[in-house]
Design a protein around this motif. Sequence first.
Motif, PDB file in Angstrom:
ATOM      1  N   ILE A  74       0.849  -1.198   0.000  1.00 26.77           N
ATOM      2  CA  ILE A  74       0.000   0.000   0.000  1.00 26.77           C
ATOM      3  C   ILE A  74       0.880   1.242   0.000  1.00 26.77           C
ATOM      4  O   ILE A  74       0.602   2.200  -0.726  1.00 26.77           O
ATOM      5  CB  ILE A  74      -0.948  -0.011   1.226  1.00 26.77           C
ATOM      6  CG1 ILE A  74      -1.926  -1.186   1.113  1.00 26.77           C
ATOM      7  CG2 ILE A  74      -1.670   1.307   1.376  1.00 26.77           C
ATOM      8  CD1 ILE A  74      -2.753  -1.430   2.347  1.00 26.77           C
ATOM      9  N   ARG A  75       1.951   1.199   0.772  1.00 24.14           N
ATOM     10  CA  ARG A  75       2.869   2.344   0.814  1.00 24.14           C
ATOM     11  C   ARG A  75       3.502   2.567  -0.551  1.00 24.14           C
ATOM     12  O   ARG A  75       3.659   3.701  -0.993  1.00 24.14           O
ATOM     13  CB  ARG A  75       3.961   2.112   1.855  1.00 24.14           C
ATOM     14  CG  ARG A  75       3.464   2.178   3.283  1.00 24.14           C
ATOM     15  CD  ARG A  75       4.593   1.957   4.256  1.00 24.14           C
ATOM     16  NE  ARG A  75       4.105   1.843   5.624  1.00 24.14           N
ATOM     17  CZ  ARG A  75       4.812   1.427   6.644  1.00 24.14           C
ATOM     18  NH1 ARG A  75       6.074   1.086   6.445  1.00 24.14           N
ATOM     19  NH2 ARG A  75       4.307   1.357   7.845  1.00 24.14           N
ATOM     20  N   GLN A  76       3.870   1.489  -1.206  1.00 20.75           N
ATOM     21  CA  GLN A  76       4.475   1.627  -2.525  1.00 20.75           C
ATOM     22  C   GLN A  76       3.489   2.237  -3.512  1.00 20.75           C
ATOM     23  O   GLN A  76       3.843   3.101  -4.313  1.00 20.75           O
ATOM     24  CB  GLN A  76       4.953   0.271  -3.044  1.00 20.75           C
ATOM     25  CG  GLN A  76       6.172  -0.253  -2.307  1.00 20.75           C
ATOM     26  CD  GLN A  76       6.559  -1.653  -2.753  1.00 20.75           C
ATOM     27  OE1 GLN A  76       5.833  -2.284  -3.521  1.00 20.75           O
ATOM     28  NE2 GLN A  76       7.686  -2.138  -2.260  1.00 20.75           N
ATOM     29  N   LYS A  77       2.232   1.830  -3.444  1.00 25.11           N
ATOM     30  CA  LYS A  77       1.213   2.392  -4.334  1.00 25.11           C
ATOM     31  C   LYS A  77       1.023   3.881  -4.071  1.00 25.11           C
ATOM     32  O   LYS A  77       0.897   4.677  -5.002  1.00 25.11           O
ATOM     33  CB  LYS A  77      -0.126   1.654  -4.161  1.00 25.11           C
ATOM     34  CG  LYS A  77      -0.106   0.246  -4.722  1.00 25.11           C
ATOM     35  CD  LYS A  77      -1.445  -0.425  -4.529  1.00 25.11           C
ATOM     36  CE  LYS A  77      -1.422  -1.857  -5.032  1.00 25.11           C
ATOM     37  NZ  LYS A  77      -2.693  -2.536  -4.822  1.00 25.11           N
ATOM     38  N   LEU A  78       1.011   4.249  -2.774  1.00 29.07           N
ATOM     39  CA  LEU A  78       0.856   5.660  -2.433  1.00 29.07           C
ATOM     40  C   LEU A  78       2.040   6.478  -2.946  1.00 29.07           C
ATOM     41  O   LEU A  78       1.865   7.597  -3.447  1.00 29.07           O
ATOM     42  CB  LEU A  78       0.707   5.832  -0.918  1.00 29.07           C
ATOM     43  CG  LEU A  78      -0.579   5.269  -0.293  1.00 29.07           C
ATOM     44  CD1 LEU A  78      -0.518   5.374   1.223  1.00 29.07           C
ATOM     45  CD2 LEU A  78      -1.798   6.007  -0.830  1.00 29.07           C
ATOM     46  N   LYS A  79       3.239   5.939  -2.850  1.00 27.98           N
ATOM     47  CA  LYS A  79       4.420   6.646  -3.337  1.00 27.98           C
ATOM     48  C   LYS A  79       4.345   6.824  -4.849  1.00 27.98           C
ATOM     49  O   LYS A  79       4.656   7.884  -5.387  1.00 27.98           O
ATOM     50  CB  LYS A  79       5.697   5.888  -2.960  1.00 27.98           C
ATOM     51  CG  LYS A  79       6.061   5.981  -1.494  1.00 27.98           C
ATOM     52  CD  LYS A  79       7.342   5.221  -1.216  1.00 27.98           C
ATOM     53  CE  LYS A  79       7.712   5.266   0.251  1.00 27.98           C
ATOM     54  NZ  LYS A  79       8.934   4.514   0.530  1.00 27.98           N
ATOM     55  N   LYS A  80       3.901   5.796  -5.561  1.00 28.37           N
ATOM     56  CA  LYS A  80       3.796   5.889  -7.015  1.00 28.37           C
ATOM     57  C   LYS A  80       2.746   6.920  -7.417  1.00 28.37           C
ATOM     58  O   LYS A  80       2.948   7.698  -8.344  1.00 28.37           O
ATOM     59  CB  LYS A  80       3.444   4.520  -7.600  1.00 28.37           C
ATOM     60  CG  LYS A  80       4.592   3.528  -7.560  1.00 28.37           C
ATOM     61  CD  LYS A  80       4.196   2.198  -8.157  1.00 28.37           C
ATOM     62  CE  LYS A  80       5.328   1.197  -8.079  1.00 28.37           C
ATOM     63  NZ  LYS A  80       4.943  -0.111  -8.619  1.00 28.37           N
ATOM     64  N   GLU A  81       1.626   6.929  -6.702  1.00 33.05           N
ATOM     65  CA  GLU A  81       0.562   7.890  -7.021  1.00 33.05           C
ATOM     66  C   GLU A  81       1.027   9.316  -6.747  1.00 33.05           C
ATOM     67  O   GLU A  81       0.743  10.222  -7.516  1.00 33.05           O
ATOM     68  CB  GLU A  81      -0.693   7.584  -6.196  1.00 33.05           C
ATOM     69  CG  GLU A  81      -1.392   6.305  -6.637  1.00 33.05           C
ATOM     70  CD  GLU A  81      -2.562   5.965  -5.758  1.00 33.05           C
ATOM     71  OE1 GLU A  81      -2.902   6.744  -4.846  1.00 33.05           O
ATOM     72  OE2 GLU A  81      -3.152   4.886  -5.958  1.00 33.05           O
ATOM     73  N   SER A  82       1.786   9.510  -5.645  1.00 30.51           N
ATOM     74  CA  SER A  82       2.276  10.851  -5.336  1.00 30.51           C
ATOM     75  C   SER A  82       3.287  11.309  -6.388  1.00 30.51           C
ATOM     76  O   SER A  82       3.323  12.473  -6.735  1.00 30.51           O
ATOM     77  CB  SER A  82       2.875  10.904  -3.942  1.00 30.51           C
ATOM     78  OG  SER A  82       4.027  10.083  -3.870  1.00 30.51           O
ATOM     79  N   LYS A  83       4.071  10.401  -6.921  1.00 32.45           N
ATOM     80  CA  LYS A  83       5.016  10.746  -7.980  1.00 32.45           C
ATOM     81  C   LYS A  83       4.276  11.111  -9.257  1.00 32.45           C
ATOM     82  O   LYS A  83       4.677  12.001  -9.999  1.00 32.45           O
ATOM     83  CB  LYS A  83       5.987   9.602  -8.238  1.00 32.45           C
ATOM     84  CG  LYS A  83       7.023   9.416  -7.150  1.00 32.45           C
ATOM     85  CD  LYS A  83       7.975   8.290  -7.474  1.00 32.45           C
ATOM     86  CE  LYS A  83       8.999   8.102  -6.387  1.00 32.45           C
ATOM     87  NZ  LYS A  83       9.911   6.998  -6.675  1.00 32.45           N
ATOM     88  N   LYS A  84       3.186  10.420  -9.553  1.00 30.50           N
ATOM     89  CA  LYS A  84       2.408  10.693 -10.753  1.00 30.50           C
ATOM     90  C   LYS A  84       1.759  12.093 -10.667  1.00 30.50           C
ATOM     91  O   LYS A  84       1.636  12.796 -11.659  1.00 30.50           O
ATOM     92  CB  LYS A  84       1.324   9.627 -10.950  1.00 30.50           C
ATOM     93  CG  LYS A  84       1.877   8.288 -11.392  1.00 30.50           C
ATOM     94  CD  LYS A  84       0.752   7.295 -11.545  1.00 30.50           C
ATOM     95  CE  LYS A  84       1.269   5.928 -11.907  1.00 30.50           C
ATOM     96  NZ  LYS A  84       0.202   4.931 -12.025  1.00 30.50           N
ATOM     97  N   LYS A  85       1.344  12.459  -9.481  1.00 27.62           N
ATOM     98  CA  LYS A  85       0.696  13.772  -9.294  1.00 27.62           C
ATOM     99  C   LYS A  85       1.666  14.895  -9.561  1.00 27.62           C
ATOM    100  O   LYS A  85       1.263  15.961 -10.002  1.00 27.62           O
ATOM    101  CB  LYS A  85       0.128  13.865  -7.873  1.00 27.62           C
ATOM    102  CG  LYS A  85      -1.057  12.967  -7.646  1.00 27.62           C
ATOM    103  CD  LYS A  85      -1.560  13.112  -6.235  1.00 27.62           C
ATOM    104  CE  LYS A  85      -2.717  12.169  -5.964  1.00 27.62           C
ATOM    105  NZ  LYS A  85      -3.192  12.259  -4.561  1.00 27.62           N
ATOM    106  N   ARG A  86       2.913  14.710  -9.308  1.00 28.36           N
ATOM    107  CA  ARG A  86       3.916  15.758  -9.508  1.00 28.36           C
ATOM    108  C   ARG A  86       4.065  15.970 -10.979  1.00 28.36           C
ATOM    109  O   ARG A  86       4.042  16.770 -11.695  1.00 28.36           O
ATOM    110  CB  ARG A  86       5.280  15.369  -8.951  1.00 28.36           C
ATOM    111  CG  ARG A  86       5.282  15.300  -7.437  1.00 28.36           C
ATOM    112  CD  ARG A  86       6.659  14.939  -6.948  1.00 28.36           C
ATOM    113  NE  ARG A  86       6.630  14.653  -5.524  1.00 28.36           N
ATOM    114  CZ  ARG A  86       7.626  14.158  -4.872  1.00 28.36           C
ATOM    115  NH1 ARG A  86       8.759  13.895  -5.476  1.00 28.36           N
ATOM    116  NH2 ARG A  86       7.540  13.928  -3.592  1.00 28.36           N
TER     117      ARG A  86
END
Length: 86
Positions: A74-86
């Motif tokens: 779940i943490r990895q997914k959140l990190k990927k989503e936060s990177k995509k938002k940037r």
Amino acid sequence: MSAELDLSPPEVPEPTLLESLLRYGLFLGAIFQLICILAVIIPTSKGHEQEDTEPNDMKAGDQNKKSKGPAPQIRQKLKKESKKKR
């Protein structure tokens, strides 16, 4: 002919301090080894109790590992989503 043969016991010098320490050290080492071997061969009652409790502890540990497993994903997914938002 009997006059030529010396049948008296040979003269043996007294053992020195180092020789005495070595002799007693070897005896103590041998006794220690026997105790260790006997400890491995003869099981104690405490050993049987620990064997019975270990599988229960391992089962609890497996459950903890399973519950911790999805959290890093779940943490990895959140990190990927936060990177995509940037």
